[in-house]
Motif scaffolding. Structure first.
Motif, PDB file in Angstrom:
ATOM      1  N   ARG A 286       0.717  -2.018 -10.816  1.00 27.78           N
ATOM      2  CA  ARG A 286      -0.603  -1.655 -11.284  1.00 27.78           C
ATOM      3  C   ARG A 286      -1.467  -1.382 -10.077  1.00 27.78           C
ATOM      4  O   ARG A 286      -1.105  -1.802  -8.984  1.00 27.78           O
ATOM      5  CB  ARG A 286      -1.192  -2.769 -12.166  1.00 27.78           C
ATOM      6  N   PRO A 287      -2.563  -0.722 -10.139  1.00 23.24           N
ATOM      7  CA  PRO A 287      -3.139  -0.009 -11.268  1.00 23.24           C
ATOM      8  C   PRO A 287      -2.498   1.366 -11.453  1.00 23.24           C
ATOM      9  O   PRO A 287      -1.646   1.770 -10.657  1.00 23.24           O
ATOM     10  CB  PRO A 287      -4.613   0.125 -10.880  1.00 23.24           C
ATOM     11  N   GLN A 288      -2.957   2.086 -12.459  1.00 24.36           N
ATOM     12  CA  GLN A 288      -2.385   3.392 -12.787  1.00 24.36           C
ATOM     13  C   GLN A 288      -2.433   4.352 -11.602  1.00 24.36           C
ATOM     14  O   GLN A 288      -1.469   5.077 -11.349  1.00 24.36           O
ATOM     15  CB  GLN A 288      -3.115   4.008 -13.988  1.00 24.36           C
ATOM     16  N   SER A 289      -3.509   4.350 -10.836  1.00 23.93           N
ATOM     17  CA  SER A 289      -3.598   5.256  -9.686  1.00 23.93           C
ATOM     18  C   SER A 289      -2.522   4.937  -8.656  1.00 23.93           C
ATOM     19  O   SER A 289      -1.995   5.838  -7.994  1.00 23.93           O
ATOM     20  CB  SER A 289      -4.986   5.190  -9.043  1.00 23.93           C
ATOM     21  N   ALA A 290      -2.153   3.670  -8.526  1.00 22.53           N
ATOM     22  CA  ALA A 290      -1.084   3.281  -7.609  1.00 22.53           C
ATOM     23  C   ALA A 290       0.270   3.720  -8.143  1.00 22.53           C
ATOM     24  O   ALA A 290       1.145   4.140  -7.379  1.00 22.53           O
ATOM     25  CB  ALA A 290      -1.103   1.779  -7.380  1.00 22.53           C
ATOM     26  N   VAL A 291       0.457   3.639  -9.472  1.00 21.93           N
ATOM     27  CA  VAL A 291       1.700   4.103 -10.082  1.00 21.93           C
ATOM     28  C   VAL A 291       1.880   5.593  -9.793  1.00 21.93           C
ATOM     29  O   VAL A 291       2.977   6.046  -9.424  1.00 21.93           O
ATOM     30  CB  VAL A 291       1.717   3.837 -11.606  1.00 21.93           C
ATOM     31  N   GLN A 292       0.806   6.359  -9.934  1.00 21.57           N
ATOM     32  CA  GLN A 292       0.889   7.801  -9.665  1.00 21.57           C
ATOM     33  C   GLN A 292       1.208   8.077  -8.198  1.00 21.57           C
ATOM     34  O   GLN A 292       2.060   8.908  -7.887  1.00 21.57           O
ATOM     35  CB  GLN A 292      -0.409   8.488 -10.080  1.00 21.57           C
ATOM     36  N   ALA A 293       0.530   7.381  -7.291  1.00 15.92           N
ATOM     37  CA  ALA A 293       0.794   7.565  -5.863  1.00 15.92           C
ATOM     38  C   ALA A 293       2.227   7.190  -5.518  1.00 15.92           C
ATOM     39  O   ALA A 293       2.908   7.893  -4.764  1.00 15.92           O
ATOM     40  CB  ALA A 293      -0.199   6.743  -5.029  1.00 15.92           C
ATOM     41  N   LEU A 294       2.704   6.091  -6.094  1.00 11.99           N
ATOM     42  CA  LEU A 294       4.076   5.649  -5.849  1.00 11.99           C
ATOM     43  C   LEU A 294       5.064   6.674  -6.384  1.00 11.99           C
ATOM     44  O   LEU A 294       6.027   7.034  -5.705  1.00 11.99           O
ATOM     45  CB  LEU A 294       4.303   4.284  -6.499  1.00 11.99           C
TER      46      LEU A 294
ATOM     47  N   THR B 220       0.861  -1.174   0.000  1.00 12.80           N
ATOM     48  CA  THR B 220       0.000   0.000   0.000  1.00 12.80           C
ATOM     49  C   THR B 220       0.899   1.226   0.000  1.00 12.80           C
ATOM     50  O   THR B 220       1.935   1.249   0.673  1.00 12.80           O
ATOM     51  CB  THR B 220      -0.895   0.017   1.263  1.00 12.80           C
ATOM     52  N   VAL B 221       0.504   2.243  -0.775  1.00 16.48           N
ATOM     53  CA  VAL B 221       1.188   3.538  -0.776  1.00 16.48           C
ATOM     54  C   VAL B 221       0.117   4.612  -0.710  1.00 16.48           C
ATOM     55  O   VAL B 221      -0.755   4.680  -1.586  1.00 16.48           O
ATOM     56  CB  VAL B 221       2.057   3.741  -2.029  1.00 16.48           C
ATOM     57  N   ASN B 222       0.184   5.427   0.328  1.00 21.21           N
ATOM     58  CA  ASN B 222      -0.781   6.517   0.506  1.00 21.21           C
ATOM     59  C   ASN B 222      -2.219   6.052   0.288  1.00 21.21           C
ATOM     60  O   ASN B 222      -3.000   6.695  -0.400  1.00 21.21           O
ATOM     61  CB  ASN B 222      -0.445   7.691  -0.417  1.00 21.21           C
ATOM     62  N   GLY B 223      -2.560   4.908   0.868  1.00 22.59           N
ATOM     63  CA  GLY B 223      -3.909   4.383   0.805  1.00 22.59           C
ATOM     64  C   GLY B 223      -4.257   3.627  -0.463  1.00 22.59           C
ATOM     65  O   GLY B 223      -5.357   3.083  -0.577  1.00 22.59           O
ATOM     66  N   LYS B 224      -3.352   3.570  -1.433  1.00 22.57           N
ATOM     67  CA  LYS B 224      -3.599   2.867  -2.698  1.00 22.57           C
ATOM     68  C   LYS B 224      -2.995   1.471  -2.635  1.00 22.57           C
ATOM     69  O   LYS B 224      -1.821   1.308  -2.314  1.00 22.57           O
ATOM     70  CB  LYS B 224      -2.978   3.615  -3.880  1.00 22.57           C
ATOM     71  N   GLN B 225      -3.806   0.457  -2.957  1.00 24.76           N
ATOM     72  CA  GLN B 225      -3.324  -0.914  -3.021  1.00 24.76           C
ATOM     73  C   GLN B 225      -2.510  -1.107  -4.292  1.00 24.76           C
ATOM     74  O   GLN B 225      -2.940  -0.702  -5.369  1.00 24.76           O
ATOM     75  CB  GLN B 225      -4.490  -1.891  -3.022  1.00 24.76           C
ATOM     76  N   ILE B 226      -1.331  -1.701  -4.151  1.00 20.69           N
ATOM     77  CA  ILE B 226      -0.451  -1.941  -5.289  1.00 20.69           C
ATOM     78  C   ILE B 226      -0.265  -3.442  -5.474  1.00 20.69           C
ATOM     79  O   ILE B 226      -0.039  -4.166  -4.513  1.00 20.69           O
ATOM     80  CB  ILE B 226       0.929  -1.286  -5.064  1.00 20.69           C
ATOM     81  N   HIS B 227      -0.357  -3.868  -6.726  1.00 26.38           N
ATOM     82  CA  HIS B 227       0.040  -5.211  -7.130  1.00 26.38           C
ATOM     83  C   HIS B 227       1.250  -5.012  -8.018  1.00 26.38           C
ATOM     84  O   HIS B 227       1.226  -4.154  -8.909  1.00 26.38           O
ATOM     85  CB  HIS B 227      -1.047  -5.905  -7.931  1.00 26.38           C
TER      86      HIS B 227
END
Length: 143
Positions: free
Chosen positions: A118-126, A90-97
Protein backbone atom coordinates in the motif's frame (compact mmCIF):
# COMPACT_ATOMS: atom_id res chain seq x y z
CA UNK A 1 20.92 -21.17 11.61
CA UNK A 2 17.39 -19.93 12.37
CA UNK A 3 14.08 -20.52 10.64
CA UNK A 4 13.47 -20.37 6.91
CA UNK A 5 11.96 -16.93 7.46
CA UNK A 6 15.13 -15.80 9.29
CA UNK A 7 17.35 -17.11 6.49
CA UNK A 8 15.07 -15.50 3.89
CA UNK A 9 15.18 -12.10 5.62
CA UNK A 10 18.97 -12.24 5.88
CA UNK A 11 19.34 -13.24 2.21
CA UNK A 12 17.00 -10.49 0.97
CA UNK A 13 18.63 -7.84 3.13
CA UNK A 14 22.05 -8.96 1.81
CA UNK A 15 20.66 -9.07 -1.77
CA UNK A 16 21.95 -12.66 -2.01
CA UNK A 17 19.91 -14.44 -4.71
CA UNK A 18 21.92 -17.64 -4.34
CA UNK A 19 20.89 -17.91 -0.69
CA UNK A 20 17.25 -17.15 -1.58
CA UNK A 21 17.20 -19.85 -4.28
CA UNK A 22 17.63 -22.76 -1.89
CA UNK A 23 14.73 -21.60 0.26
CA UNK A 24 12.12 -22.03 -2.50
CA UNK A 25 10.46 -25.23 -3.70
CA UNK A 26 10.92 -26.00 -7.42
CA UNK A 27 7.25 -25.20 -8.04
CA UNK A 28 7.06 -22.07 -5.85
CA UNK A 29 4.28 -19.61 -6.67
CA UNK A 30 4.59 -15.88 -6.07
CA UNK A 31 1.39 -13.82 -5.93
CA UNK A 32 2.12 -10.20 -6.78
CA UNK A 33 0.03 -7.09 -6.12
CA UNK A 34 0.55 -6.02 -9.74
CA UNK A 35 -0.28 -9.23 -11.63
CA UNK A 36 -3.49 -11.29 -11.47
CA UNK A 37 -1.89 -14.69 -12.07
CA UNK A 38 1.05 -15.91 -9.99
CA UNK A 39 4.66 -16.10 -11.08
CA UNK A 40 5.35 -19.84 -11.13
CA UNK A 41 8.48 -21.93 -10.72
CA UNK A 42 11.83 -21.24 -9.12
CA UNK A 43 13.53 -19.77 -12.24
CA UNK A 44 10.78 -17.20 -12.82
CA UNK A 45 10.43 -16.28 -9.15
CA UNK A 46 14.21 -15.85 -8.83
CA UNK A 47 14.20 -13.68 -11.94
CA UNK A 48 11.51 -11.52 -10.36
CA UNK A 49 13.51 -11.32 -7.13
CA UNK A 50 16.52 -10.08 -9.07
CA UNK A 51 14.35 -7.25 -10.43
CA UNK A 52 12.85 -6.49 -7.01
CA UNK A 53 16.24 -6.33 -5.31
CA UNK A 54 17.30 -3.71 -7.88
CA UNK A 55 14.00 -1.82 -7.73
CA UNK A 56 13.46 -1.36 -3.99
CA UNK A 57 15.43 1.39 -2.30
CA UNK A 58 15.96 1.46 1.46
CA UNK A 59 14.28 -1.96 1.81
CA UNK A 60 14.00 -3.21 5.38
CA UNK A 61 11.93 -5.70 7.34
CA UNK A 62 10.31 -4.10 10.39
CA UNK A 63 8.25 -6.93 11.90
CA UNK A 64 7.29 -10.58 11.80
CA UNK A 65 4.21 -12.66 12.66
CA UNK A 66 4.09 -16.46 12.59
CA UNK A 67 1.23 -18.94 12.54
CA UNK A 68 -0.64 -20.99 9.97
CA UNK A 69 -2.93 -20.22 7.04
CA UNK A 70 -4.58 -21.87 4.09
CA UNK A 71 -2.62 -21.56 0.84
CA UNK A 72 -4.01 -19.88 -2.26
CA UNK A 73 -3.48 -23.05 -4.32
CA UNK A 74 -6.57 -24.78 -3.02
CA UNK A 75 -9.20 -24.79 -0.30
CA UNK A 76 -8.85 -28.51 0.38
CA UNK A 77 -5.18 -28.40 1.32
CA UNK A 78 -5.65 -27.28 4.90
CA UNK A 79 -3.44 -24.83 6.70
CA UNK A 80 0.35 -24.73 6.51
CA UNK A 81 3.03 -23.04 8.58
CA UNK A 82 3.18 -19.41 7.51
CA UNK A 83 5.12 -16.26 8.37
CA UNK A 84 4.24 -12.65 7.61
CA UNK A 85 7.22 -10.33 7.20
CA UNK A 86 6.36 -6.63 7.42
CA UNK A 87 8.51 -4.32 5.31
CA UNK A 88 9.11 -0.71 4.31
CA UNK A 89 10.81 0.49 1.14
CA UNK A 90 10.86 3.21 -1.50
CA UNK A 91 10.25 2.84 -5.24
CA UNK A 92 10.73 5.81 -7.54
CA UNK A 93 10.24 8.20 -4.63
CA UNK A 94 7.07 6.48 -3.34
CA UNK A 95 7.06 5.13 0.22
CA UNK A 96 5.79 1.55 0.37
CA UNK A 97 4.36 -0.32 3.34
CA UNK A 98 3.97 -4.00 2.70
CA UNK A 99 3.92 -7.57 3.83
CA UNK A 100 5.44 -10.76 2.49
CA UNK A 101 3.36 -13.85 3.34
CA UNK A 102 5.62 -16.91 3.24
CA UNK A 103 3.96 -20.33 3.28
CA UNK A 104 6.03 -23.45 3.76
CA UNK A 105 6.01 -27.08 2.63
CA UNK A 106 6.64 -30.00 4.98
CA UNK A 107 10.41 -29.58 4.60
CA UNK A 108 10.25 -25.90 5.58
CA UNK A 109 10.86 -24.51 2.09
CA UNK A 110 8.78 -21.62 0.73
CA UNK A 111 6.06 -22.97 -1.57
CA UNK A 112 3.82 -19.89 -1.77
CA UNK A 113 4.81 -16.27 -1.46
CA UNK A 114 2.27 -13.46 -1.47
CA UNK A 115 3.22 -9.78 -1.55
CA UNK A 116 0.80 -7.05 -0.53
CA UNK A 117 1.65 -3.34 -0.60
CA UNK A 118 0.00 0.00 0.00
CA UNK A 119 -0.82 2.77 -0.89
CA UNK A 120 -2.25 2.54 -4.41
CA UNK A 121 0.25 5.06 -5.80
CA UNK A 122 3.08 2.84 -4.53
CA UNK A 123 1.48 -0.22 -6.14
CA UNK A 124 1.42 1.63 -9.46
CA UNK A 125 5.04 2.77 -9.12
CA UNK A 126 6.12 -0.75 -8.17
CA UNK A 127 4.21 -2.30 -11.09
CA UNK A 128 5.79 0.06 -13.62
CA UNK A 129 9.30 -0.45 -12.24
CA UNK A 130 8.98 -4.24 -12.03
CA UNK A 131 7.55 -4.54 -15.55
CA UNK A 132 10.43 -2.48 -16.93
CA UNK A 133 12.92 -4.71 -15.08
CA UNK A 134 11.27 -7.93 -16.27
CA UNK A 135 11.35 -6.70 -19.87
CA UNK A 136 14.97 -5.55 -19.49
CA UNK A 137 15.95 -8.99 -18.17
CA UNK A 138 14.07 -10.79 -20.96
CA UNK A 139 11.64 -12.47 -18.55
CA UNK A 140 8.55 -11.03 -20.25
CA UNK A 141 8.10 -9.78 -23.82
CA UNK A 142 7.93 -6.12 -24.68
CA UNK A 143 4.33 -5.08 -25.21
Amino acid sequence: MGTTADRFKAAVEAKDLDAVEGLFTEDVRLYSPVKFTPFEGRPMVLGLFGVLLRTFQDFRYVGELAGSAQTAAGPDGGSVDSTILIFRATVNGKQIHGIDLLQFDEAGRIKEFTVMVRPQSAVQALGEAVLAGLVEDGLVPRS
